[in-house]
Scaffold this active site. Structure first.
Site: not given
Ligand SMILES: *Cc1c(COP(=O)(O)O)cnc(C)c1O
Length: 401
Positions: A199
């Protein structure tokens, strides 16, 4: 097959890259390492001052009154569903194209995810399909800023306000995205973020809930700490041992080590965004005139944060399907990926919510023709050129239809 094309790596030819370029990767510098080491030498490894600091830093960036840090983006989604009091039998509208966690979180609290289709050109939730899928049992709308592009919040807001239901923004792709210059998350009632390494900023694992509603913020803080009304540091400061668990919560706390990293990463967000946008602009320019592949559409007034760079293939012009293109590009050393299969097609969903094939035709159609190209701040322009070279090589081979 075009006889003038090069032999693809997937057929034994030489690859564009010998070492595979991943689709996403974290950027960790010396200041990040120092920030974490400093916490390791301090007294608080968890529920300490670095957590408060990261929450304040993040709230300022997002323009939210409250920010609550938790152990993952999924924990943030679960916590937000709890804060909104979604419960047994409540329906929540979720886009068909998203990471499964957006929808799983509704199930965690006993709710039922109802899938809305996506807009064919942006792959963000379709306001008209949201409208079509609302019932008296609908308790919230989950808006996913797919790939980093803010949803059509103006249209979603009109629908939500008319029924007095909140918009939960799954902003895990869109940290730094804006609409009319304002952070996109301010357009929702509650928003959640992820700090997974792919991210925009990372804490290893981590997440955040942002809102202006004090009551939801209080519920979120309690929920991340077993449903206990006070935390360890508050009790230590007031010299009391007694605490009360007032509802069933979880241990969704995040450590000070992670939050120190988070604050350090957040300071670099403008640079990270600029680099992502530079790569996206280059891809746009390189593929805009091709008939066989297109980028997703932009939205007027919205600045995309480009967590992903998703392309859509015109399969009618190619002698290959998406799986062939995926395999061929991977063989060339380009770590393309697919985001995402419609959630309701997963075996668990079929088993528990029945066969919903055909409920979101644009999502199903898109899934057959999308790939995500590598995009992350540490990628060089040379890396981006390799991606385009491989894409051209593969499309020229399968093209000419
Ligand atoms: C990455 C992501 C999540 C979950 O995040 P984590 O930190 O991996 O639990 C939820 N929704 C979307 C759209 C994502 O890209």
């Amino acid at each position: 097959m075009n006889l003038l094309t090069e032999k693809l790596a997937v057929h034994g030819g030489p690859a564009v890259r010998s070492k595979t370029l991943p689709y996403g990767h974290q950027t960790i510098g010396a200041p990040d390492v120092e920030a974490v080491v400093e916490v390791l030498r301090s007294s608080w490894l968890t529920t300490g001052p670095a957590v408060d600091q990261f929450e304040r830093d993040f709230a300022t960036t997002i323009g939210a009154e409250h920010a609550i840090a938790v152990s993952s983006g999924t924990a943030a989604l679960h916590t937000a569903c709890h804060a909104l009091r979604i419960g047994k039998g409540d329906e929540v509208i979720v886009p068909a194209i998203t990471f499964i966690a957006s929808s799983n979180s509704v199930i965690y609290v006993g709710g039922v995810p109802v899938f809305a289709d996506v807009e064919a050109d942006t792959l963000t939730i379709s306001p008209s399909d949201v409208e079509a899928k609302i019932t008296d049992r609908t308790k919230a709308i989950v808006a996913v800023d797919f790939a980093g592009l803010p949803c059509n919040y103006a249209a979603l807001r009109a629908i939500a306000d008319a029924r007095g239901i909140p918009i939960l923004s799954d902003a895990c792709h869109s940290l730094g995205a804006t609409v009319g210059g304002a952070p996109a998350a301010t357009l929702a009632d509650i928003s959640v973020f992820s700090f997974h390494p792919v991210k925009h900023i990372t804490t290893g694992e981590g997440g955040m809930i942002c809102t202006n509603q004090s009551e939801w913020a209080t519920r979120a803080r309690r929920f991340r700490n077993h449903g206990i009304a006070t935390d360890h540091r508050q009790r230590s400061m007031t010299r009391t041992f007694h605490y009360e668990m007032v509802e069933l919560g979880y241990n969704y706390r995040i450590t000070d080590l992670q939050c120190a990293l988070g604050s350090s990463q957040l300071r670099q967000l403008p640079t990270f965004l600029e680099k992502r946008r530079r790569i996206a602009a280059y891809y746009d320019e390189q593929i805009q005139n091709r008939a066989d592949v297109q980028p997703l559409a932009r939205r007027r007034g919205a600045a995309n944060a480009y967590h992903l760079y998703v392309v859509k293939f015109q399969l009618e012009r190619l002698r290959a399907d998406r799986n062939d293109l995926f395999a061929a590009l991977n063989a060339e050393g380009i770590g393309v990926n697919v985001h995402y299969q419609p959630v309701y097609q997963h075996p668990y969903y079929r088993q528990h919510f029945g066969d919903q094939s055909g409920c979101c035709p644009e999502a199903e159609r898109a899934y057959e023709r999308i790939l995500s190209l590598p995009i992350f701040p540490e990628m060089s322009m040379g890396d981006a050129e390799d991606v385009i070279a491989a894409l051209r090589k593969v499309l020229d081979y399968y093209g000419g239809v």
